[in-house]
Design an enzyme around this catalytic site. Sequence first.
Site, short mmCIF file in Angstrom:
data_model
loop_
_atom_site.label_atom_id
_atom_site.label_comp_id
_atom_site.label_asym_id
_atom_site.label_seq_id
_atom_site.Cartn_x
_atom_site.Cartn_y
_atom_site.Cartn_z
N GLN A 123 0.68 -1.20 -0.06
CA GLN A 123 0.02 -0.13 0.19
C GLN A 123 0.69 1.28 0.06
O GLN A 123 1.53 1.55 1.15
CB GLN A 123 -0.90 0.08 1.27
CG GLN A 123 -1.93 1.17 1.45
CD GLN A 123 -2.57 1.09 2.97
OE1 GLN A 123 -1.69 0.93 3.78
NE2 GLN A 123 -3.53 1.60 3.15
N GLY A 124 0.81 2.04 -1.12
CA GLY A 124 1.66 3.36 -1.27
C GLY A 124 0.91 4.31 -0.86
O GLY A 124 0.43 5.10 -1.74
N TYR A 125 0.59 4.81 0.33
CA TYR A 125 -0.02 6.06 0.55
C TYR A 125 0.92 7.04 1.36
O TYR A 125 1.23 7.94 0.79
CB TYR A 125 -0.94 5.66 1.94
CG TYR A 125 -2.39 5.10 1.60
CD1 TYR A 125 -2.42 4.35 0.02
CD2 TYR A 125 -3.55 4.93 2.07
CE1 TYR A 125 -3.75 4.00 -0.41
CE2 TYR A 125 -4.70 4.58 1.69
CZ TYR A 125 -4.86 3.96 0.32
OH TYR A 125 -5.87 3.42 -0.18
N SER A 126 1.28 6.65 2.66
CA SER A 126 2.15 7.60 3.20
C SER A 126 3.46 8.03 2.63
O SER A 126 3.85 7.03 1.81
CB SER A 126 2.47 6.70 4.71
OG SER A 126 1.64 6.30 5.26
N SER A 158 4.37 -1.31 4.17
CA SER A 158 4.84 -2.72 4.78
C SER A 158 4.93 -3.87 3.65
O SER A 158 4.10 -3.54 2.70
CB SER A 158 3.40 -3.14 5.55
OG SER A 158 3.18 -2.07 6.46
N GLU A 241 -9.68 -1.59 5.66
CA GLU A 241 -8.24 -1.78 6.43
C GLU A 241 -8.91 -2.11 7.92
O GLU A 241 -8.27 -2.58 8.72
CB GLU A 241 -7.39 -0.85 6.12
CG GLU A 241 -6.03 -0.95 7.10
CD GLU A 241 -4.81 0.06 6.72
OE1 GLU A 241 -5.11 1.00 5.79
OE2 GLU A 241 -3.76 -0.05 7.44
C1 LIG Z 1 1.67 -1.22 11.55
C2 LIG Z 1 1.85 -0.05 10.57
C3 LIG Z 1 1.77 -0.40 9.21
C4 LIG Z 1 1.72 0.76 8.25
N1 LIG Z 1 1.94 0.16 7.03
C5 LIG Z 1 1.83 1.29 5.98
C6 LIG Z 1 1.50 0.77 4.72
O1 LIG Z 1 1.68 -0.38 4.19
N2 LIG Z 1 1.61 1.85 3.83
C7 LIG Z 1 1.10 3.11 4.13
O2 LIG Z 1 1.43 3.90 3.31
N3 LIG Z 1 1.53 3.48 5.53
C8 LIG Z 1 1.52 2.58 6.39
N4 LIG Z 1 1.71 3.05 7.68
C9 LIG Z 1 1.66 4.36 8.16
C10 LIG Z 1 0.71 4.96 8.81
O3 LIG Z 1 -0.23 5.12 7.78
C11 LIG Z 1 1.25 6.25 9.23
O4 LIG Z 1 1.87 6.16 10.55
C12 LIG Z 1 0.06 7.35 9.43
O5 LIG Z 1 -0.19 7.73 8.15
C13 LIG Z 1 0.80 8.64 10.20
O6 LIG Z 1 1.91 9.02 9.63
P1 LIG Z 1 3.04 9.55 10.44
O7 LIG Z 1 3.92 8.35 11.03
O8 LIG Z 1 4.01 10.53 9.37
O9 LIG Z 1 2.52 10.47 11.86
P2 LIG Z 1 2.27 12.17 11.74
O10 LIG Z 1 1.30 12.58 10.72
O11 LIG Z 1 3.68 12.75 11.85
O12 LIG Z 1 1.78 12.04 13.06
C14 LIG Z 1 2.58 11.95 14.21
C15 LIG Z 1 1.73 12.35 15.36
O13 LIG Z 1 1.14 13.62 15.51
C16 LIG Z 1 -0.08 13.71 15.57
N5 LIG Z 1 -0.86 14.72 14.76
C17 LIG Z 1 -0.63 14.69 13.33
N6 LIG Z 1 -0.97 15.84 12.86
C18 LIG Z 1 -1.75 16.46 14.03
C19 LIG Z 1 -2.57 17.75 14.07
N7 LIG Z 1 -2.68 18.57 13.11
N8 LIG Z 1 -2.98 18.10 15.34
C20 LIG Z 1 -2.47 17.25 16.26
N9 LIG Z 1 -2.02 16.19 16.40
C21 LIG Z 1 -1.50 15.77 15.05
C22 LIG Z 1 -0.75 12.43 15.19
O14 LIG Z 1 -1.85 11.97 15.74
C23 LIG Z 1 0.23 11.31 15.51
O15 LIG Z 1 0.25 11.03 16.95
C24 LIG Z 1 1.68 2.05 8.66
C25 LIG Z 1 1.80 2.13 10.12
C26 LIG Z 1 1.68 1.28 11.12
C27 LIG Z 1 1.67 1.68 12.45
#
Ligand SMILES: Cc1cc2nc3c(=O)[nH]c(=O)nc-3n(C[C@H](O)[C@H](O)[C@H](O)COP(=O)(O)OP(=O)(O)OC[C@H]3O[C@@H](n4cnc5c(N)ncnc54)[C@H](O)[C@@H]3O)c2cc1C
Length: 265
Positions: A123-126, A158, A241
């Site tokens: 999954q290519g989202y993040s 992942s 999901e």
């Molecule tokens: C087990 C697992 C599997 C994953 N697999 C995939 C995958 O296959 N493909 C994929 O694309 N992604 C995947 N992800 C990524 C997941 O979707 C991201 O972790 C998610 O998008 C959060 O992004 P980030 O880590 O950049 O956190 P951030 O966006 O940087 O957030 C960090 C923290 O800040 C808080 N925050 C953010 N913005 C605000 C705001 N405006 N106000 C207050 N608080 C805020 C959030 O709630 C969080 O606690 C996976 C994540 C996990 C845990």
Amino acid sequence: MDLSYGPQYEALRADVRDFLAAHWPPPGGAPPAQAEVLAFRRRAIAAGYLARGIPRRYGGSEQRPDPLAAQVIREEFARAGAPGEARGIGTMMLVPTLLERGAEWQKERWIPPTVLGELLWCQGYSEPGSGSDLASLRTRAELVGDEWVVHGQKIWTSDAQRADLMFCLCRTEPDAPKHAGISYLLLDMRQPGVEVRPLREMTGHAFFNEVFLNGARTPKDWIVGRRGEGWQVSRTTLKHERNAIGNADLARSTFDALVELARRA
Ligand SMILES: Cc1cc2nc3c(=O)[nH]c(=O)nc-3n(C[C@H](O)[C@H](O)[C@H](O)COP(=O)(O)OP(=O)(O)OC[C@H]3O[C@@H](n4cnc5c(N)ncnc54)[C@H](O)[C@@H]3O)c2cc1C
């Protein structure tokens, strides 16, 4: 209170046991090869035990919804150590998305090998800087002739190192408002424009990856929904999901793995 399944389901249980006794494990005693797992799944689908919610024309067994029957089957497959449903991002997220929103040819092409476990997806989202605020994503795809050409970076992908294909969100309409400028593309991972770099965790394992897309190409019609509709399609995937993450069987197998790890520690 009588918590037994009742005679109808105990009859089903006996049938499933007979099926398993005849087909699993494969003869020879060696650990089963992937081809044997796939052959077994084909038989189990034909018998109506797996891919029960998937229409026959897309490689499923198209059974009437029956949670008790599904539970009996899961119990017996687990007891026999037989392969159950193919697990993974493809079956959990992409297959239901294609069923809801895919073109007919996309369903016919990708659902059957995915439910069998032949085709693995990621999954290519993040992206770096586009996590919670996913709609700010910057990976761009430009239509050049009959192909999308993709440049950008995904992160936390992942299983990308094992995946054959990726469903990904790309910015295709740079002048549109951010949610309206995204398309949902399918992309072959095994091509020169795709580089996967594993992210090693403190456990020593590398489950997540960075994926660099440097001129990766994908055919014009490998798009789910229309141009600019990727955000809505991605909501469909995320709905499934969430549903899959809340799955009691997954929680059970994760818990069992944790207990096993604690025993070995
Ligand atoms: C087990 C697992 C599997 C994953 N697999 C995939 C995958 O296959 N493909 C994929 O694309 N992604 C995947 N992800 C990524 C997941 O979707 C991201 O972790 C998610 O998008 C959060 O992004 P980030 O880590 O950049 O956190 P951030 O966006 O940087 O957030 C960090 C923290 O800040 C808080 N925050 C953010 N913005 C605000 C705001 N405006 N106000 C207050 N608080 C805020 C959030 O709630 C969080 O606690 C996976 C994540 C996990 C845990």
